[in-house]
Design a protein around this motif. Structure first.
Motif, PDB file in Angstrom:
ATOM      1  N   ARG A  26      42.666  -3.152  14.630  1.00 31.58           N
ATOM      2  CA  ARG A  26      42.430  -4.218  15.607  1.00 31.58           C
ATOM      3  C   ARG A  26      42.118  -5.561  14.955  1.00 31.58           C
ATOM      4  NH1 ARG A  26      38.873  -0.531  19.703  1.00 31.58           N
ATOM      5  NH2 ARG A  26      40.641   0.584  20.614  1.00 31.58           N
ATOM      6  N   GLU A  27      41.698  -5.552  13.696  1.00 30.50           N
ATOM      7  CA  GLU A  27      41.399  -6.795  12.982  1.00 30.50           C
ATOM      8  C   GLU A  27      42.654  -7.509  12.497  1.00 30.50           C
ATOM      9  OE1 GLU A  27      38.664  -5.551   9.933  1.00 30.50           O
ATOM     10  OE2 GLU A  27      36.953  -5.660  11.301  1.00 30.50           O
ATOM     11  N   ILE A  28      43.794  -6.861  12.555  1.00 34.70           N
ATOM     12  CA  ILE A  28      45.051  -7.455  12.092  1.00 34.70           C
ATOM     13  C   ILE A  28      45.590  -8.390  13.173  1.00 34.70           C
ATOM     14  CG2 ILE A  28      47.438  -6.977  11.420  1.00 34.70           C
ATOM     15  CD1 ILE A  28      46.420  -4.223  10.420  1.00 34.70           C
ATOM     16  N   ASN A  29      45.910  -9.625  12.770  1.00 36.10           N
ATOM     17  CA  ASN A  29      46.512 -10.572  13.703  1.00 36.10           C
ATOM     18  C   ASN A  29      47.798  -9.995  14.266  1.00 36.10           C
ATOM     19  OD1 ASN A  29      44.569 -12.534  13.475  1.00 36.10           O
ATOM     20  ND2 ASN A  29      45.675 -13.708  11.933  1.00 36.10           N
ATOM     21  N   GLY A  30      47.940 -10.064  15.574  1.00 34.01           N
ATOM     22  CA  GLY A  30      49.151  -9.574  16.232  1.00 34.01           C
ATOM     23  C   GLY A  30      48.994  -8.205  16.854  1.00 34.01           C
ATOM     24  N   VAL A  31      47.939  -7.470  16.490  1.00 35.08           N
ATOM     25  CA  VAL A  31      47.709  -6.158  17.095  1.00 35.08           C
ATOM     26  C   VAL A  31      47.100  -6.369  18.472  1.00 35.08           C
ATOM     27  CG1 VAL A  31      46.399  -4.001  16.963  1.00 35.08           C
ATOM     28  CG2 VAL A  31      47.500  -4.916  14.923  1.00 35.08           C
ATOM     29  N   LYS A  32      47.787  -5.842  19.478  1.00 33.68           N
ATOM     30  CA  LYS A  32      47.336  -5.996  20.854  1.00 33.68           C
ATOM     31  C   LYS A  32      46.535  -4.786  21.319  1.00 33.68           C
ATOM     32  CE  LYS A  32      51.188  -8.941  21.837  1.00 33.68           C
ATOM     33  NZ  LYS A  32      51.305  -9.935  22.848  1.00 33.68           N
ATOM     34  N   LYS A  33      46.877  -3.614  20.775  1.00 34.56           N
ATOM     35  CA  LYS A  33      46.181  -2.394  21.163  1.00 34.56           C
ATOM     36  C   LYS A  33      46.296  -1.381  20.035  1.00 34.56           C
ATOM     37  CE  LYS A  33      45.855   0.531  25.205  1.00 34.56           C
ATOM     38  NZ  LYS A  33      46.426   0.838  26.516  1.00 34.56           N
ATOM     39  N   ALA A  43      47.881   7.853  15.681  1.00 33.95           N
ATOM     40  CA  ALA A  43      47.519   6.496  16.076  1.00 33.95           C
ATOM     41  C   ALA A  43      48.686   5.906  16.848  1.00 33.95           C
ATOM     42  CB  ALA A  43      47.233   5.636  14.858  1.00 33.95           C
ATOM     43  N   ARG A  44      48.350   5.159  17.893  1.00 30.06           N
ATOM     44  CA  ARG A  44      49.351   4.417  18.653  1.00 30.06           C
ATOM     45  C   ARG A  44      48.948   2.955  18.588  1.00 30.06           C
ATOM     46  NH1 ARG A  44      50.723   2.431  23.749  1.00 30.06           N
ATOM     47  NH2 ARG A  44      48.678   2.810  24.645  1.00 30.06           N
ATOM     48  N   VAL A  45      49.878   2.127  18.118  1.00 25.33           N
ATOM     49  CA  VAL A  45      49.579   0.711  17.931  1.00 25.33           C
ATOM     50  C   VAL A  45      50.649  -0.122  18.633  1.00 25.33           C
ATOM     51  CG1 VAL A  45      49.123  -1.118  16.260  1.00 25.33           C
ATOM     52  CG2 VAL A  45      48.602   1.256  15.667  1.00 25.33           C
ATOM     53  N   VAL A  46      50.181  -1.076  19.446  1.00 22.12           N
ATOM     54  CA  VAL A  46      51.058  -2.049  20.086  1.00 22.12           C
ATOM     55  C   VAL A  46      50.805  -3.382  19.385  1.00 22.12           C
ATOM     56  CG1 VAL A  46      51.637  -3.212  22.232  1.00 22.12           C
ATOM     57  CG2 VAL A  46      50.921  -0.807  22.286  1.00 22.12           C
ATOM     58  N   PHE A  47      51.873  -4.029  18.931  1.00 19.97           N
ATOM     59  CA  PHE A  47      51.705  -5.250  18.147  1.00 19.97           C
ATOM     60  C   PHE A  47      52.854  -6.226  18.383  1.00 19.97           C
ATOM     61  CE2 PHE A  47      54.196  -2.323  15.679  1.00 19.97           C
ATOM     62  CZ  PHE A  47      55.103  -3.095  14.975  1.00 19.97           C
ATOM     63  N   ASP A  48      52.611  -7.473  18.022  1.00 18.66           N
ATOM     64  CA  ASP A  48      53.608  -8.533  18.080  1.00 18.66           C
ATOM     65  C   ASP A  48      54.304  -8.573  16.724  1.00 18.66           C
ATOM     66  OD1 ASP A  48      55.030 -10.931  17.993  1.00 18.66           O
ATOM     67  OD2 ASP A  48      53.487 -12.034  19.090  1.00 18.66           O
ATOM     68  N   ASP A  49      55.586  -8.254  16.703  1.00 17.14           N
ATOM     69  CA  ASP A  49      56.287  -8.168  15.415  1.00 17.14           C
ATOM     70  C   ASP A  49      56.577  -9.541  14.795  1.00 17.14           C
ATOM     71  OD1 ASP A  49      58.386  -9.012  17.018  1.00 17.14           O
ATOM     72  OD2 ASP A  49      59.808  -7.528  16.246  1.00 17.14           O
ATOM     73  N   GLU A  50      56.221 -10.614  15.479  1.00 15.94           N
ATOM     74  CA  GLU A  50      56.333 -11.944  14.882  1.00 15.94           C
ATOM     75  C   GLU A  50      55.074 -12.299  14.092  1.00 15.94           C
ATOM     76  OE1 GLU A  50      57.443 -14.775  17.866  1.00 15.94           O
ATOM     77  OE2 GLU A  50      59.274 -13.694  18.361  1.00 15.94           O
ATOM     78  N   THR A  52      52.925  -9.544  12.680  1.00 18.57           N
ATOM     79  CA  THR A  52      52.677  -8.482  11.701  1.00 18.57           C
ATOM     80  C   THR A  52      53.843  -7.509  11.737  1.00 18.57           C
ATOM     81  OG1 THR A  52      51.001  -6.952  10.844  1.00 18.57           O
ATOM     82  CG2 THR A  52      51.356  -6.926  13.229  1.00 18.57           C
ATOM     83  N   ASP A  53      53.834  -6.542  10.832  1.00 18.37           N
ATOM     84  CA  ASP A  53      54.908  -5.550  10.812  1.00 18.37           C
ATOM     85  C   ASP A  53      54.347  -4.153  10.547  1.00 18.37           C
ATOM     86  OD1 ASP A  53      54.389  -5.429   8.061  1.00 18.37           O
ATOM     87  OD2 ASP A  53      56.080  -6.692   7.543  1.00 18.37           O
ATOM     88  N   THR A  54      55.205  -3.180  10.669  1.00 14.59           N
ATOM     89  CA  THR A  54      54.813  -1.783  10.510  1.00 14.59           C
ATOM     90  C   THR A  54      54.203  -1.517   9.138  1.00 14.59           C
ATOM     91  OG1 THR A  54      56.560  -1.110  12.046  1.00 14.59           O
ATOM     92  CG2 THR A  54      55.632   0.600  10.649  1.00 14.59           C
ATOM     93  N   ASP A  55      54.792  -2.088   8.097  1.00 13.18           N
ATOM     94  CA  ASP A  55      54.267  -1.871   6.743  1.00 13.18           C
ATOM     95  C   ASP A  55      52.819  -2.332   6.622  1.00 13.18           C
ATOM     96  OD1 ASP A  55      56.648  -0.764   5.899  1.00 13.18           O
ATOM     97  OD2 ASP A  55      57.401  -2.630   5.029  1.00 13.18           O
TER      98      ASP A  55
END
Length: 70
Positions: A26-33, A43-50, A52-55
């Motif tokens: 959750r501390e990573i910029n772009g992680v929404k959930k 783990a299930r992660v919803v994020f903005d791919d602009e 951050t990325d999967t890696d």
């Protein structure tokens, strides 16, 4: 664009381990959930791919002391 990943996590020993991983994600910029389920070891992660990325997400889990495989 919003993306979602589900990943298997190994090395968790208790619910506190899951909480630690959730906090680090959750501390990573772009992680929404970020939801980590100890009982299913996933783990299930919803994020903005602009932002951050999967890696980057997987590296965060590894830096927390756990192994992960998509």
């Amino acid at each position: 664009m919003e993306k979602e990943i589900t990943t298997k996590i190994t090395g968790m020993h208790c619910i506190a381990c899951a909480s630690l991983i959730e906090i680090s994600l959750r501390e990573i910029n772009g992680v929404k959930k970020a939801e980590v389920d100890y009982s299913s070891s996933q783990a299930r992660v919803v994020f903005d791919d602009e932002q951050t990325d999967t890696d980057h997400l997987l590296e965060s889990i590894k830096k927390s002391g756990y192994e992960t495989v998509i």
